[in-house]
Design a protein around this motif. Structure first.
Motif, PDB file in Angstrom:
ATOM      1  N   TRP A  30       0.804  -1.228   0.000  1.00 18.06           N
ATOM      2  CA  TRP A  30       0.000   0.000   0.000  1.00 18.06           C
ATOM      3  C   TRP A  30       0.837   1.278   0.000  1.00 18.06           C
ATOM      4  N   ASN A  70      -4.091  -6.841   1.601  1.00 21.57           N
ATOM      5  CA  ASN A  70      -2.758  -6.267   1.368  1.00 21.57           C
ATOM      6  C   ASN A  70      -2.660  -4.837   1.891  1.00 21.57           C
ATOM      7  N   THR A  71      -3.228  -4.587   3.060  1.00 18.15           N
ATOM      8  CA  THR A  71      -3.204  -3.227   3.623  1.00 18.15           C
ATOM      9  C   THR A  71      -2.365  -3.125   4.896  1.00 18.15           C
ATOM     10  N   SER A  72      -1.611  -4.193   5.238  1.00 19.97           N
ATOM     11  CA  SER A  72      -1.090  -4.261   6.617  1.00 19.97           C
ATOM     12  C   SER A  72       0.023  -3.258   6.942  1.00 19.97           C
ATOM     13  N   GLY A  76       4.024  -7.995   5.686  1.00 21.96           N
ATOM     14  CA  GLY A  76       3.759  -9.419   5.933  1.00 21.96           C
ATOM     15  C   GLY A  76       3.093 -10.135   4.777  1.00 21.96           C
ATOM     16  N   LEU A  90      -6.950 -14.664  -0.667  1.00 26.70           N
ATOM     17  CA  LEU A  90      -8.256 -15.132  -0.177  1.00 26.70           C
ATOM     18  C   LEU A  90      -9.411 -14.347  -0.807  1.00 26.70           C
ATOM     19  N   CYS A 138      -9.518  -4.048   3.436  1.00 23.96           N
ATOM     20  CA  CYS A 138      -8.929  -5.160   4.201  1.00 23.96           C
ATOM     21  C   CYS A 138      -9.977  -6.261   4.401  1.00 23.96           C
ATOM     22  N   GLY A 142      -7.445 -11.159   7.182  1.00 23.54           N
ATOM     23  CA  GLY A 142      -6.272 -10.322   7.467  1.00 23.54           C
ATOM     24  C   GLY A 142      -6.403  -9.649   8.826  1.00 23.54           C
ATOM     25  N   ASN A 143      -7.615  -9.196   9.142  1.00 20.61           N
ATOM     26  CA  ASN A 143      -7.845  -8.563  10.458  1.00 20.61           C
ATOM     27  C   ASN A 143      -7.544  -9.551  11.584  1.00 20.61           C
ATOM     28  N   THR A 146      -3.773 -10.302  11.864  1.00 16.16           N
ATOM     29  CA  THR A 146      -2.962  -9.217  12.433  1.00 16.16           C
ATOM     30  C   THR A 146      -3.525  -8.759  13.779  1.00 16.16           C
ATOM     31  N   GLY A 150      -8.131  -0.476  15.849  1.00 16.55           N
ATOM     32  CA  GLY A 150      -9.021   0.549  15.321  1.00 16.55           C
ATOM     33  C   GLY A 150      -9.571   1.445  16.408  1.00 16.55           C
ATOM     34  N   GLU A 199      -0.092 -13.725  11.690  1.00 14.41           N
ATOM     35  CA  GLU A 199       0.356 -13.151  10.410  1.00 14.41           C
ATOM     36  C   GLU A 199       0.627 -14.234   9.356  1.00 14.41           C
ATOM     37  N   GLY A 203      -0.730 -21.076   9.546  1.00 12.97           N
ATOM     38  CA  GLY A 203      -1.775 -21.705   8.737  1.00 12.97           C
ATOM     39  C   GLY A 203      -2.568 -20.633   8.021  1.00 12.97           C
ATOM     40  N   ILE A 204      -3.550 -21.069   7.223  1.00 17.96           N
ATOM     41  CA  ILE A 204      -4.348 -20.110   6.462  1.00 17.96           C
ATOM     42  C   ILE A 204      -5.765 -20.097   7.019  1.00 17.96           C
ATOM     43  N   GLU A 424      -0.743  -2.362  16.823  1.00 16.22           N
ATOM     44  CA  GLU A 424      -1.836  -2.696  15.907  1.00 16.22           C
ATOM     45  C   GLU A 424      -1.392  -3.421  14.652  1.00 16.22           C
ATOM     46  N   HIS A 425      -0.337  -2.940  14.013  1.00 16.86           N
ATOM     47  CA  HIS A 425      -0.086  -3.372  12.636  1.00 16.86           C
ATOM     48  C   HIS A 425       0.674  -4.674  12.517  1.00 16.86           C
TER      49      HIS A 425
HETATM   50  C1  LIG Z   1      -5.331   3.675   5.764  1.00 18.03           C
HETATM   51  C2  LIG Z   1      -5.049   2.533   6.690  1.00 18.03           C
HETATM   52  C3  LIG Z   1      -5.520   2.599   7.989  1.00 18.03           C
HETATM   53  C4  LIG Z   1      -5.280   1.550   8.880  1.00 18.03           C
HETATM   54  N1  LIG Z   1      -5.766   1.642  10.142  1.00 18.03           N
HETATM   55  C5  LIG Z   1      -5.573   0.612  11.000  1.00 18.03           C
HETATM   56  C6  LIG Z   1      -6.096   0.674  12.327  1.00 18.03           C
HETATM   57  O1  LIG Z   1      -6.698   1.654  12.759  1.00 18.03           O
HETATM   58  N2  LIG Z   1      -5.904  -0.415  13.113  1.00 18.03           N
HETATM   59  C7  LIG Z   1      -5.230  -1.517  12.685  1.00 18.03           C
HETATM   60  O2  LIG Z   1      -5.103  -2.484  13.450  1.00 18.03           O
HETATM   61  N3  LIG Z   1      -4.703  -1.587  11.451  1.00 18.03           N
HETATM   62  C8  LIG Z   1      -4.861  -0.559  10.598  1.00 18.03           C
HETATM   63  N4  LIG Z   1      -4.328  -0.634   9.340  1.00 18.03           N
HETATM   64  C9  LIG Z   1      -3.518  -1.806   8.949  1.00 18.03           C
HETATM   65  C10 LIG Z   1      -4.291  -2.934   8.211  1.00 18.03           C
HETATM   66  O3  LIG Z   1      -5.418  -2.452   7.527  1.00 18.03           O
HETATM   67  C11 LIG Z   1      -4.659  -4.073   9.168  1.00 18.03           C
HETATM   68  O4  LIG Z   1      -3.475  -4.675   9.648  1.00 18.03           O
HETATM   69  C12 LIG Z   1      -5.551  -5.157   8.529  1.00 18.03           C
HETATM   70  O5  LIG Z   1      -6.011  -6.009   9.550  1.00 18.03           O
HETATM   71  C13 LIG Z   1      -4.836  -5.992   7.467  1.00 18.03           C
HETATM   72  O6  LIG Z   1      -5.810  -6.771   6.775  1.00 18.03           O
HETATM   73  P1  LIG Z   1      -5.550  -7.242   5.274  1.00 18.03           P
HETATM   74  O7  LIG Z   1      -6.713  -8.067   4.840  1.00 18.03           O
HETATM   75  O8  LIG Z   1      -5.216  -6.101   4.407  1.00 18.03           O
HETATM   76  O9  LIG Z   1      -4.289  -8.199   5.482  1.00 18.03           O
HETATM   77  P2  LIG Z   1      -2.948  -8.296   4.604  1.00 18.03           P
HETATM   78  O10 LIG Z   1      -2.234  -6.989   4.591  1.00 18.03           O
HETATM   79  O11 LIG Z   1      -3.255  -8.891   3.284  1.00 18.03           O
HETATM   80  O12 LIG Z   1      -2.125  -9.366   5.460  1.00 18.03           O
HETATM   81  C14 LIG Z   1      -1.665  -9.054   6.743  1.00 18.03           C
HETATM   82  C15 LIG Z   1      -0.958 -10.289   7.333  1.00 18.03           C
HETATM   83  O13 LIG Z   1      -1.901 -11.323   7.574  1.00 18.03           O
HETATM   84  C16 LIG Z   1      -1.640 -12.474   6.768  1.00 18.03           C
HETATM   85  N5  LIG Z   1      -2.941 -12.939   6.265  1.00 18.03           N
HETATM   86  C17 LIG Z   1      -3.850 -12.223   5.558  1.00 18.03           C
HETATM   87  N6  LIG Z   1      -4.964 -12.973   5.370  1.00 18.03           N
HETATM   88  C18 LIG Z   1      -4.738 -14.175   5.968  1.00 18.03           C
HETATM   89  C19 LIG Z   1      -5.503 -15.365   6.116  1.00 18.03           C
HETATM   90  N7  LIG Z   1      -6.729 -15.478   5.635  1.00 18.03           N
HETATM   91  N8  LIG Z   1      -4.942 -16.404   6.795  1.00 18.03           N
HETATM   92  C20 LIG Z   1      -3.693 -16.306   7.312  1.00 18.03           C
HETATM   93  N9  LIG Z   1      -2.929 -15.210   7.187  1.00 18.03           N
HETATM   94  C21 LIG Z   1      -3.449 -14.151   6.530  1.00 18.03           C
HETATM   95  C22 LIG Z   1      -0.681 -12.016   5.685  1.00 18.03           C
HETATM   96  O14 LIG Z   1       0.180 -13.057   5.280  1.00 18.03           O
HETATM   97  C23 LIG Z   1       0.070 -10.891   6.397  1.00 18.03           C
HETATM   98  O15 LIG Z   1       1.106 -11.428   7.161  1.00 18.03           O
HETATM   99  C24 LIG Z   1      -4.536   0.417   8.438  1.00 18.03           C
HETATM  100  C25 LIG Z   1      -4.060   0.358   7.129  1.00 18.03           C
HETATM  101  C26 LIG Z   1      -4.305   1.402   6.258  1.00 18.03           C
HETATM  102  C27 LIG Z   1      -3.793   1.278   4.859  1.00 18.03           C
END
Ligand SMILES: Cc1cc2nc3c(=O)[nH]c(=O)nc-3n(C[C@H](O)[C@H](O)[C@H](O)COP(=O)(O)OP(=O)(O)OC[C@H]3O[C@@H](n4cnc5c(N)ncnc54)[C@H](O)[C@@H]3O)c2cc1C
Length: 467
Positions: A30, A70-72, A76, A90, A138, A142-143, A146, A150, A199, A203-204, A424-425
């Motif tokens: 991102w 892909n917002t983490s 990761g 996913l 997101c 992913g939530n 990680t 929030g 992270e 596992g998935i 958080e992240h």
């Molecule tokens: C503008 C912005 C604001 C944000 N604000 C916050 C906030 O307030 N609080 C906060 O906590 N985060 C925040 N984030 C960070 C992010 O959005 C979170 O970490 C979110 O939970 C990531 O989800 P994702 O689906 O994008 O995961 P991804 O970025 O795709 O993956 C994150 C990690 O989880 C793993 N993963 C993803 N999906 C799976 C799955 N199904 N099974 C196993 N592993 C998996 C990946 O391998 C990676 O290691 C923010 C990001 C942005 C860009």
């Protein structure tokens, strides 16, 4: 048969991307901070397909990178540059399997977008309380992976507290069906907790049962000017006491953060007529109390009396309330045009919040004397985004060359207060070295043993979180 050909037979050729152009959106993060190279991007549609894909990868010891939205921001979900890893996306697993109002739960595919879960709950008169800036892209998987936070963690807790059950494909391809919706189950180790915040290294996650809450039909926001960060912590305590714990969000915002938003967000005017150093954005919510405005005004009056409130705006309309939320949400983006900033996502005990900001400011000033202090965030959780910004007249790259030195002192201060280097992240690639530096030997040894027990061949997101 080649691994990619075997996988194509399982998911169909259209669900396997191998051209670099098609994979581009999956190998860059991102913020454009992390780049990688993938052998393929695989997009299964069902848990069974994920399991078959993982079995093929396990047999050939092919490394896998699970990817949600892909917002983490910590790298990761991005492969390294070797080009041997397969991204397992996913995104096509996006069905809300069941909404159960009587049980107050939803059963969902891991690839569901967070905002869609919030909407599905709302349609049944419920609230799903994970609220983060990236909620439009997101995914719940992913939530969970990680342990996302929030703005409403203060009231509802983070992702870990929303999960009742999980379905996970293990690194050998077996499916663990832990999709329970029980609120009580004392039958030994709580396995789901290991996958939450892992992270993608154990596992998935393919499905989850999450909690829903009564919809907070009434909300009232206020932007409150306060004399100091100490006053913020006192105000939080007062507001919780006086509202019977109806404070659902409380965000700290410094004057410089408001100035940045006014400077860089088109048509945004400063909502506060007088300039103050520190502000709180406070939200009260209730599913049953329509008189929240009155309650907010009573809390503010008490705060004024105690000298912990200087001024406040209590908007009457929903549009005005949203405008104040926009102020908070625009801070992250408004930093970029101001120059280089060194980002930290730390947490400390709430009672040490003010000490942290003071000590960190002093320590950073010793390295770069005229830096500009940017601190904002979830003060109710002791979580601050502490992002010291370059001096106005300094070269960006020169300032950023201090990243490691500044981060080390900032993290040292947080850890000395028994705080965390990642509130958080997560850890991802960005903080994998820091994790080893700051965790005790015992913790790292236990974490490595858990990793080995689940994933002896190390195919699940290698090099992330735990090096
Ligand atoms: C503008 C912005 C604001 C944000 N604000 C916050 C906030 O307030 N609080 C906060 O906590 N985060 C925040 N984030 C960070 C992010 O959005 C979170 O970490 C979110 O939970 C990531 O989800 P994702 O689906 O994008 O995961 P991804 O970025 O795709 O993956 C994150 C990690 O989880 C793993 N993963 C993803 N999906 C799976 C799955 N199904 N099974 C196993 N592993 C998996 C990946 O391998 C990676 O290691 C923010 C990001 C942005 C860009």
């Amino acid at each position: 048969m080649d691994v990619i050909a075997q996988i194509s037979e399982i998911v169909g050729p259209n669900a396997v991307l191998i051209d670099e152009a098609d994979m581009q959106g999956f190998v860059v993060e991102w913020r454009d901070k992390f780049f990688g190279k993938a052998r393929a991007v695989v997009q299964p549609k069902t848990t069974e397909e994920v399991a078959e894909v993982v079995k093929i990868c396990a047999a050939s010891k092919t490394p896998l990178v699970p990817q949600g939205g892909n917002t983490s921001l910590v790298g990761g979900s991005i492969p390294f540059t070797g080009g041997d890893e397969i991204i397992l996306s996913l995104s096509r697993m996006n069905t809300i399997r069941d909404v159960d109002p009587l049980n107050g739960t939803m059963t969902v595919d891991a690839g569901c977008i967070l905002a869609n879960l919030q909407q599905a709950a709302l349609e049944k008169g419920f609230h799903f309380p994970l609220r983060i800036g990236s909620e439009g892209s997101c995914q719940i998987g992913g939530n969970i992976s990680t342990n996302a936070g929030g703005v409403q963690v203060l009231h509802y807790g983070n992702a870990r507290e929303q999960v009742l059950g999980l379905e996970v494909v293990l690194p050998d391809g077996r499916i663990w069906d832990g999709l329970t919706s029980l609120r009580k189950d004392n039958t030994g180790y709580d396995l789901k907790q290991l996958f939450i915040g892992a992270e993608g290294t154990l596992g998935i996650v393919t499905g989850a049962v999450v909690k829903m809450y009564p919809e907070p039909k009434y909300t009232q926001i206020a932007l409150v000017a306060i004399p100091s960060v100490e006053a913020a912590v006192e105000f939080l305590s007062l507001a919780r006491q006086m509202s019977g714990d109806q404070v659902t969000a409380i965000e700290l915002i410094s004057r410089y953060c408001i100035d940045m938003v006014v400077r860089h967000v088109p048509n945004f005017t400063d909502p506060m007529p007088t300039r103050y150093d520190w502000h709180l954005l406070v939200e009260l919510s209730s599913s049953s109390t329509p008189t929240l405005k009155e309650l907010m005004e009573n809390i503010l009056a008490e705060g004024l009396e105690k000298g912990i409130v200087l001024d406040a705006i209590v908007p009457a309309s929903e549009a005005q309330q949203q405008r104040l939320w926009n102020l908070r949400e625009e801070i992250s983006g408004a930093q970029k045009p101001e120059g280089g900033s060194i980002k930290h996502d730390i947490s400390v005990p709430v009672s040490r919040f003010a000490d942290f900001i003071r000590e960190a400011d002093n320590a950073v000033a010793k390295i770069v004397p005229d830096f500009r202090s940017v601190a904002f965030g979830h003060i109710g959780d002791g979580n601050v985004h502490y992002n010291p910004m370059q001096p106005a007249d300094m070269d960006r790259e020169k300032y950023l060359s201090h990243w490691e030195e500044i981060s080390r002192v900032v993290h040292d201060i947080a850890v000395n207060m028994r705080g965390s280097i990642s509130a958080e992240h997560g850890i991802g690639r960005l903080k994998a070295d820091d994790l080893v530096h700051y965790k005790s030997e015992v913790e790292i040894e236990l974490m490595r043993k858990i990793k080995k027990a689940f994933d002896p061949d190390g195919i699940m997101n290698p090099g992330k979180l735990l090096k």
